[in-house]
Design an enzyme around this catalytic site. Structure first.
Site, PDB file in Angstrom:
ATOM      1  N   ARG A 144      -2.072  18.133  -3.936  1.00 15.98           N
ATOM      2  CA  ARG A 144      -2.437  16.733  -3.736  1.00 15.98           C
ATOM      3  C   ARG A 144      -3.925  16.663  -3.459  1.00 15.98           C
ATOM      4  O   ARG A 144      -4.441  17.395  -2.611  1.00 15.98           O
ATOM      5  CB  ARG A 144      -1.613  16.211  -2.560  1.00 15.98           C
ATOM      6  CG  ARG A 144      -1.731  14.765  -2.266  1.00 15.98           C
ATOM      7  CD  ARG A 144      -0.968  13.911  -3.257  1.00 15.98           C
ATOM      8  NE  ARG A 144      -0.872  12.558  -2.700  1.00 15.98           N
ATOM      9  CZ  ARG A 144      -1.909  11.737  -2.581  1.00 15.98           C
ATOM     10  NH1 ARG A 144      -3.087  12.101  -3.033  1.00 15.98           N
ATOM     11  NH2 ARG A 144      -1.756  10.547  -2.015  1.00 15.98           N
ATOM     12  N   SER A 158       0.806  -1.226   0.000  1.00  9.94           N
ATOM     13  CA  SER A 158       0.000   0.000   0.000  1.00  9.94           C
ATOM     14  C   SER A 158       0.841   1.279   0.000  1.00  9.94           C
ATOM     15  O   SER A 158       0.306   2.369  -0.131  1.00  9.94           O
ATOM     16  CB  SER A 158      -0.933  -0.002   1.210  1.00  9.94           C
ATOM     17  OG  SER A 158      -0.153   0.096   2.381  1.00  9.94           O
ATOM     18  N   GLU A 159       2.152   1.152   0.157  1.00  8.36           N
ATOM     19  CA  GLU A 159       2.982   2.359   0.200  1.00  8.36           C
ATOM     20  C   GLU A 159       3.266   2.872  -1.209  1.00  8.36           C
ATOM     21  O   GLU A 159       3.519   2.110  -2.126  1.00  8.36           O
ATOM     22  CB  GLU A 159       4.312   2.091   0.916  1.00  8.36           C
ATOM     23  CG  GLU A 159       4.182   1.553   2.321  1.00  8.36           C
ATOM     24  CD  GLU A 159       3.565   2.546   3.299  1.00  8.36           C
ATOM     25  OE1 GLU A 159       3.337   3.708   2.916  1.00  8.36           O
ATOM     26  OE2 GLU A 159       3.296   2.148   4.450  1.00  8.36           O
ATOM     27  N   THR A 188       4.617  13.092   0.641  1.00  7.72           N
ATOM     28  CA  THR A 188       5.991  12.659   0.312  1.00  7.72           C
ATOM     29  C   THR A 188       6.381  13.118  -1.093  1.00  7.72           C
ATOM     30  O   THR A 188       7.552  13.352  -1.359  1.00  7.72           O
ATOM     31  CB  THR A 188       6.132  11.124   0.382  1.00  7.72           C
ATOM     32  OG1 THR A 188       5.077  10.529  -0.368  1.00  7.72           O
ATOM     33  CG2 THR A 188       6.087  10.632   1.809  1.00  7.72           C
ATOM     34  N   PHE A 189       5.410  13.262  -1.971  1.00 10.56           N
ATOM     35  CA  PHE A 189       5.672  13.788  -3.317  1.00 10.56           C
ATOM     36  C   PHE A 189       6.254  15.206  -3.193  1.00 10.56           C
ATOM     37  O   PHE A 189       7.252  15.546  -3.837  1.00 10.56           O
ATOM     38  CB  PHE A 189       4.344  13.819  -4.085  1.00 10.56           C
ATOM     39  CG  PHE A 189       4.454  14.146  -5.554  1.00 10.56           C
ATOM     40  CD1 PHE A 189       4.363  13.139  -6.502  1.00 10.56           C
ATOM     41  CD2 PHE A 189       4.600  15.456  -6.006  1.00 10.56           C
ATOM     42  CE1 PHE A 189       4.433  13.425  -7.869  1.00 10.56           C
ATOM     43  CE2 PHE A 189       4.673  15.746  -7.361  1.00 10.56           C
ATOM     44  CZ  PHE A 189       4.591  14.731  -8.286  1.00 10.56           C
ATOM     45  N   ASP A 213       6.704  15.608 -13.684  1.00 14.21           N
ATOM     46  CA  ASP A 213       6.107  16.674 -12.859  1.00 14.21           C
ATOM     47  C   ASP A 213       7.109  17.165 -11.808  1.00 14.21           C
ATOM     48  O   ASP A 213       7.273  18.368 -11.597  1.00 14.21           O
ATOM     49  CB  ASP A 213       4.866  16.149 -12.118  1.00 14.21           C
ATOM     50  CG  ASP A 213       3.611  16.210 -12.972  1.00 14.21           C
ATOM     51  OD1 ASP A 213       3.629  16.881 -14.030  1.00 14.21           O
ATOM     52  OD2 ASP A 213       2.604  15.582 -12.581  1.00 14.21           O
ATOM     53  N   ASN A 260       6.869   7.556  -3.536  1.00 18.97           N
ATOM     54  CA  ASN A 260       7.787   8.501  -2.889  1.00 18.97           C
ATOM     55  C   ASN A 260       8.177   8.091  -1.478  1.00 18.97           C
ATOM     56  O   ASN A 260       9.243   8.454  -1.008  1.00 18.97           O
ATOM     57  CB  ASN A 260       7.190   9.904  -2.936  1.00 18.97           C
ATOM     58  CG  ASN A 260       7.163  10.404  -4.365  1.00 18.97           C
ATOM     59  OD1 ASN A 260       8.204  10.593  -4.984  1.00 18.97           O
ATOM     60  ND2 ASN A 260       5.970  10.554  -4.922  1.00 18.97           N
TER      61      ASN A 260
END
Ligand SMILES: *[C@@H]1O[C@H](CO)[C@@H](O)[C@H](O)[C@H]1NC(C)=O
Ligand SMILES: *[C@@H]1O[C@H](CO)[C@@H](O)[C@H](O)[C@H]1NC(C)=O
Length: 462
Positions: A322, A70-71, A419-420, A402, A74
């Protein structure tokens, strides 16, 4: 004559592959590696001779790891840094000086939503420049690992791992109010109690030992773990040891944001192809290129020195907005599209910029609305030119484009606890932007300028 030359070629080949095999395991510091490439060792054996022959007696430890499915991308990059810093340290320790880190392929991550393209078991070389990463420590992509395994054990043999450790948090992390580094075996839950799991989604892995562990502590605790479970050599010395750590995200950083962290982070350059796609986009749509933006990079990260304030960036602002699951899990800190637009507008006016580049997982409708709120400005986002390009890049590559475009903007503003966003901060730190043009965070509301912001982790060098 012909026979002789054939024999020579053959001998050359055998000699060459033996050397490569032996030496690829040994060249263990980036210092030596910088001087001696593998081919140099063959062509210039004297200049590149081994310094420490007894390293040869040590087994090669292949350390494989995987992360909870699920992680996202980033966070996985962050887990890599923990493991890479650990392996670099481990390679200074007797018995582990030939340890190598095997990179887990990327498969159908949660944020990769294009269902019409194949995104299973993508190699790291699809996204990252492995040569650059190897200047930090000895890492292998999965295909390279398979090749190494085949060379040692023959082809068409399934991979037999010696040990697999599945990590899990302790129920009570602060027993008696203190957090101590420790691990402890527990009985594997029935559902996981199998040696026939398809590790990494490959059918040809199996394991001799599968151990479930409660684990709390930093990557260095893995050193103790490896020592604890080391089996005595049977008969002839054991030359190879294959270890897999599952749920490696449980393992913590020794020190987040220290010099080691940043060295590993700087080594994680994107592939030339991705940089090139981003460069063309910047040039075509944002009038941005490295020379005028003062974001030219040296060929090797190991040559880079602190350059705070040197970077200028293109004449555009980048906003990472986000959306998607953040609207539910983090609605208290995630702004509405309208509020994000107002915060962007205020900044554009303040900086005298006319263009905003948007990196977002928003829907078409949300993007349309955002543009409507920013009518007097140019609002740009990256979309692949064709299906073929999307297929080439994959969702992960599009997200990286991006990030590269954002890391070259004059000003960046990101999302709280994303984290992005953090990975873009880091990229801009490496490029040398002034801090105040990088470490910015959207507030829930444009009226609350004092909202909680993301942590500032400035870059540090040796
Ligand atoms: C394991 O399977 C993968 C994918 O099918 C294949 O590429 C690889 O060569 C195999 N590895 C070994 C050591 O057999
Ligand atoms: C594009 O960038 C160059 C160099 O930064 C600048 O001189 C030029 O005026 C820019 N062109 C436009 C149309 O903004």
């Amino acid at each position: 004559m012909k026979l002789l030359s054939q024999r020579l070629i053959l001998m050359n080949r055998v000699f060459h592959s033996l050397l490569l095999l032996a030496i690829s395991q040994i060249v263990h510091t980036s210092h030596i590696r910088e001087i001696c490439e593998k081919r140099d060792i063959f062509f210039e054996p004297f200049r590149c001779q081994l310094r420490d022959p007894d390293v040869l007696d040590e087994p090669v430890t292949y350390l494989l790891y995987d992360v909870n499915p699920s992680e996202g991308f980033n966070l996985r990059r962050d887990v890599y840094i923990r493991m890479a810093v650990f392996v670099k340290y481990l390679r200074t320790q007797r018995g582990y000086r030939r340890a190598r880190l095997v990179l887990p392929p990327w498969s159908n991550l949660v944020h990769w939503r294009s269902s019409n393209i194949d995104q299973t078991q993508l190699l790291w070389s699809h996204f990252f420049d492995l040569r650059s990463m190897r200047l930090y420590t000895d890492v292998l992509d999965m295909d390279e690992f398979f090749n190494a395994y085949t060379r040692l054990h023959g082809s068409d043999v399934p991979v037999m791992l010696d040990e697999v450790y599945k990590l899990k948090h302790f129920e009570n992390m602060f027993e008696n109010g203190v957090f101590v580094d420790k691990f402890e075996e527990h009985v594997c839950p029935k559902s996981q109690d199998t040696l026939a799991v398809a590790f990494f989604g490959y059918a040809n892995f199996s394991a001799q030992d599968f151990t479930c562990l409660h684990f709390q502590g930093s990557a260095m605790l893995l050193h103790r773990l490896l020592d604890t479970y080391r089996r005595p050599a049977i008969g002839a010395a054991r030359h190879v040891r294959y270890v897999l750590v599952l749920n490696a995200e449980i393992v913590l950083h020794d020190l987040w944001g220290n010099v080691d962290y940043w060295a590993a982070r700087r080594s994680m350059r994107f592939t030339g192809e991705l940089v090139e796609v981003a460069a063309r986009f910047r040039s075509e749509f944002l009038n941005s290129s490295d020379r005028p933006d003062r974001t030219v990079r040296l060929a090797r990260w190991t040559d880079e020195r602190p350059q705070r304030g040197g970077a200028r960036g293109g004449d555009y602002l980048c906003a990472h907005i986000r959306r998607a699951d953040f609207l539910y899990g983090r609605d208290k800190t995630t702004p509405t599209v309208q509020s994000a637009a107002l915060q962007i507008r205020a900044k554009l006016l303040e900086l005298g910029l006319k263009t905003v580049f948007v990196a977002s997982d928003c829907t078409r409708m949300e993007f349309y609305n955002l543009k409507n709120y920013l009518k007097r400005f140019r609002v740009v986002r990256f979309v692949p030119e064709s299906y073929e390009q999307r297929y080439e890049l994959k969702d992960g590559g599009i997200a990286i484009v991006d990030q590269i475009v954002c890391s070259h903007a004059r000003y960046f503003i990101g999302t709280y606890e994303s984290t992005f966003t953090y990975r873009i901060y880091e990229e801009r730190e490496i490029l040398g932007f002034p801090k105040d043009l990088t470490f910015n965070t959207f507030c829930k509301s444009e009226k609350d300028a004092n909202c909680e912001k993301n942590t500032v982790w400035p870059i540090v060098y040796h």
